[in-house]
Design a protein around this motif. Structure first.
Motif, PDB file in Angstrom:
ATOM      1  N   LYS A 176       0.857  -1.185   0.000  1.00 15.44           N
ATOM      2  CA  LYS A 176       0.000   0.000   0.000  1.00 15.44           C
ATOM      3  C   LYS A 176       0.897   1.241   0.000  1.00 15.44           C
ATOM      4  O   LYS A 176       1.784   1.377   0.842  1.00 15.44           O
ATOM      5  CB  LYS A 176      -0.885  -0.009   1.236  1.00 15.44           C
ATOM      6  CG  LYS A 176      -1.828   1.154   1.333  1.00 15.44           C
ATOM      7  CD  LYS A 176      -2.683   1.018   2.580  1.00 15.44           C
ATOM      8  CE  LYS A 176      -3.521   2.234   2.818  1.00 15.44           C
ATOM      9  NZ  LYS A 176      -4.315   2.108   4.051  1.00 15.44           N
ATOM     10  N   CYS A 177       0.652   2.142  -0.939  1.00 11.79           N
ATOM     11  CA  CYS A 177       1.384   3.404  -0.985  1.00 11.79           C
ATOM     12  C   CYS A 177       0.972   4.232   0.226  1.00 11.79           C
ATOM     13  O   CYS A 177      -0.211   4.519   0.400  1.00 11.79           O
ATOM     14  CB  CYS A 177       1.069   4.156  -2.270  1.00 11.79           C
ATOM     15  SG  CYS A 177       1.695   5.854  -2.294  1.00 11.79           S
ATOM     16  N   PRO A 178       1.916   4.633   1.072  1.00 13.15           N
ATOM     17  CA  PRO A 178       1.554   5.403   2.260  1.00 13.15           C
ATOM     18  C   PRO A 178       1.065   6.822   1.940  1.00 13.15           C
ATOM     19  O   PRO A 178       0.386   7.431   2.757  1.00 13.15           O
ATOM     20  CB  PRO A 178       2.844   5.445   3.080  1.00 13.15           C
ATOM     21  CG  PRO A 178       3.937   5.187   2.110  1.00 13.15           C
ATOM     22  CD  PRO A 178       3.347   4.331   1.024  1.00 13.15           C
ATOM     23  N   GLU A 179       1.363   7.319   0.750  1.00 14.01           N
ATOM     24  CA  GLU A 179       0.930   8.662   0.365  1.00 14.01           C
ATOM     25  C   GLU A 179      -0.493   8.676  -0.197  1.00 14.01           C
ATOM     26  O   GLU A 179      -1.289   9.534   0.132  1.00 14.01           O
ATOM     27  CB  GLU A 179       1.895   9.261  -0.659  1.00 14.01           C
ATOM     28  CG  GLU A 179       3.299   9.458  -0.130  1.00 14.01           C
ATOM     29  CD  GLU A 179       3.372  10.440   1.025  1.00 14.01           C
ATOM     30  OE1 GLU A 179       2.682  11.476   0.982  1.00 14.01           O
ATOM     31  OE2 GLU A 179       4.119  10.164   1.973  1.00 14.01           O
ATOM     32  N   THR A 180      -0.785   7.711  -1.088  1.00 12.67           N
ATOM     33  CA  THR A 180      -2.075   7.699  -1.776  1.00 12.67           C
ATOM     34  C   THR A 180      -3.056   6.682  -1.202  1.00 12.67           C
ATOM     35  O   THR A 180      -4.249   6.778  -1.443  1.00 12.67           O
ATOM     36  CB  THR A 180      -1.895   7.382  -3.268  1.00 12.67           C
ATOM     37  OG1 THR A 180      -1.409   6.033  -3.403  1.00 12.67           O
ATOM     38  CG2 THR A 180      -0.951   8.361  -3.935  1.00 12.67           C
ATOM     39  N   CYS A 192       7.416   3.879  -6.430  1.00 15.63           N
ATOM     40  CA  CYS A 192       5.983   4.077  -6.637  1.00 15.63           C
ATOM     41  C   CYS A 192       5.759   5.157  -7.681  1.00 15.63           C
ATOM     42  O   CYS A 192       6.124   6.316  -7.462  1.00 15.63           O
ATOM     43  CB  CYS A 192       5.317   4.469  -5.315  1.00 15.63           C
ATOM     44  SG  CYS A 192       3.564   4.858  -5.461  1.00 15.63           S
ATOM     45  N   CYS A 237       3.215   8.285  -6.574  1.00 17.39           N
ATOM     46  CA  CYS A 237       3.654   9.491  -5.855  1.00 17.39           C
ATOM     47  C   CYS A 237       5.127   9.830  -6.129  1.00 17.39           C
ATOM     48  O   CYS A 237       5.670  10.725  -5.498  1.00 17.39           O
ATOM     49  CB  CYS A 237       3.399   9.329  -4.357  1.00 17.39           C
ATOM     50  SG  CYS A 237       4.421   8.083  -3.563  1.00 17.39           S
ATOM     51  N   ALA A 253       7.919   8.281  -5.419  1.00 19.19           N
ATOM     52  CA  ALA A 253       8.823   8.097  -4.279  1.00 19.19           C
ATOM     53  C   ALA A 253       9.175   6.619  -4.162  1.00 19.19           C
ATOM     54  O   ALA A 253       8.491   5.755  -4.712  1.00 19.19           O
ATOM     55  CB  ALA A 253       8.150   8.575  -2.995  1.00 19.19           C
ATOM     56  N   HIS A 300       9.322   3.563  -1.626  1.00 17.61           N
ATOM     57  CA  HIS A 300       8.777   3.157  -0.336  1.00 17.61           C
ATOM     58  C   HIS A 300       9.563   1.973   0.214  1.00 17.61           C
ATOM     59  O   HIS A 300       9.883   1.038  -0.516  1.00 17.61           O
ATOM     60  CB  HIS A 300       7.301   2.761  -0.463  1.00 17.61           C
ATOM     61  CG  HIS A 300       6.439   3.847  -1.015  1.00 17.61           C
ATOM     62  ND1 HIS A 300       6.433   5.127  -0.503  1.00 17.61           N
ATOM     63  CD2 HIS A 300       5.557   3.853  -2.046  1.00 17.61           C
ATOM     64  CE1 HIS A 300       5.578   5.862  -1.182  1.00 17.61           C
ATOM     65  NE2 HIS A 300       5.035   5.113  -2.134  1.00 17.61           N
ATOM     66  N   TRP A 306       9.531  -1.221   2.836  1.00 20.12           N
ATOM     67  CA  TRP A 306       8.475  -2.048   3.422  1.00 20.12           C
ATOM     68  C   TRP A 306       9.016  -3.393   3.891  1.00 20.12           C
ATOM     69  O   TRP A 306      10.048  -3.856   3.446  1.00 20.12           O
ATOM     70  CB  TRP A 306       7.344  -2.256   2.414  1.00 20.12           C
ATOM     71  CG  TRP A 306       7.792  -2.805   1.083  1.00 20.12           C
ATOM     72  CD1 TRP A 306       8.285  -2.104   0.024  1.00 20.12           C
ATOM     73  CD2 TRP A 306       7.813  -4.178   0.694  1.00 20.12           C
ATOM     74  NE1 TRP A 306       8.600  -2.941  -1.008  1.00 20.12           N
ATOM     75  CE2 TRP A 306       8.317  -4.227  -0.624  1.00 20.12           C
ATOM     76  CE3 TRP A 306       7.464  -5.366   1.318  1.00 20.12           C
ATOM     77  CZ2 TRP A 306       8.460  -5.424  -1.324  1.00 20.12           C
ATOM     78  CZ3 TRP A 306       7.604  -6.565   0.622  1.00 20.12           C
ATOM     79  CH2 TRP A 306       8.103  -6.575  -0.684  1.00 20.12           C
TER      80      TRP A 306
END
Length: 75
Positions: free
Chosen positions: A7-11, A38, A41, A43, A45, A47
């Motif tokens: 899961k994208c932490p931004e979107t 990603c 966004c 960036a 990530h 994880w």
């Protein structure tokens, strides 16, 4: 076979890690750390495997459809 997703932490959207793996192999894998770029966004990530799941676009019965998410450590 399926694609390991995070899961994208931004979107908040699911993104592919580019790692293809079957559900059982992913479930039994050791905990690992990785990075994924990603495009949503723009960036990178970081994880852990416990934050990821396997998405299979073809169900076990052979029909195309919704997919089978599987979180790390899930039974």
């Amino acid at each position: 076979m399926g694609m390991v997703m995070i899961k994208c932490p931004e979107t908040g959207l699911a993104i592919s890690t580019g790692i293809e793996m079957d559900r059982e192999r992913f479930r039994c894998s050791t905990v690992f750390f990785s990075r994924t770029y990603c495009g949503m966004c723009a960036a990178t990530h970081e994880w852990f495997a416990r934050e990821a799941w396997v998405y299979e676009s073809v169900l076990a019965n052979g029909k195309s459809g919704g997919g089978q998410p599987l979180r790390a450590g899930a039974v």
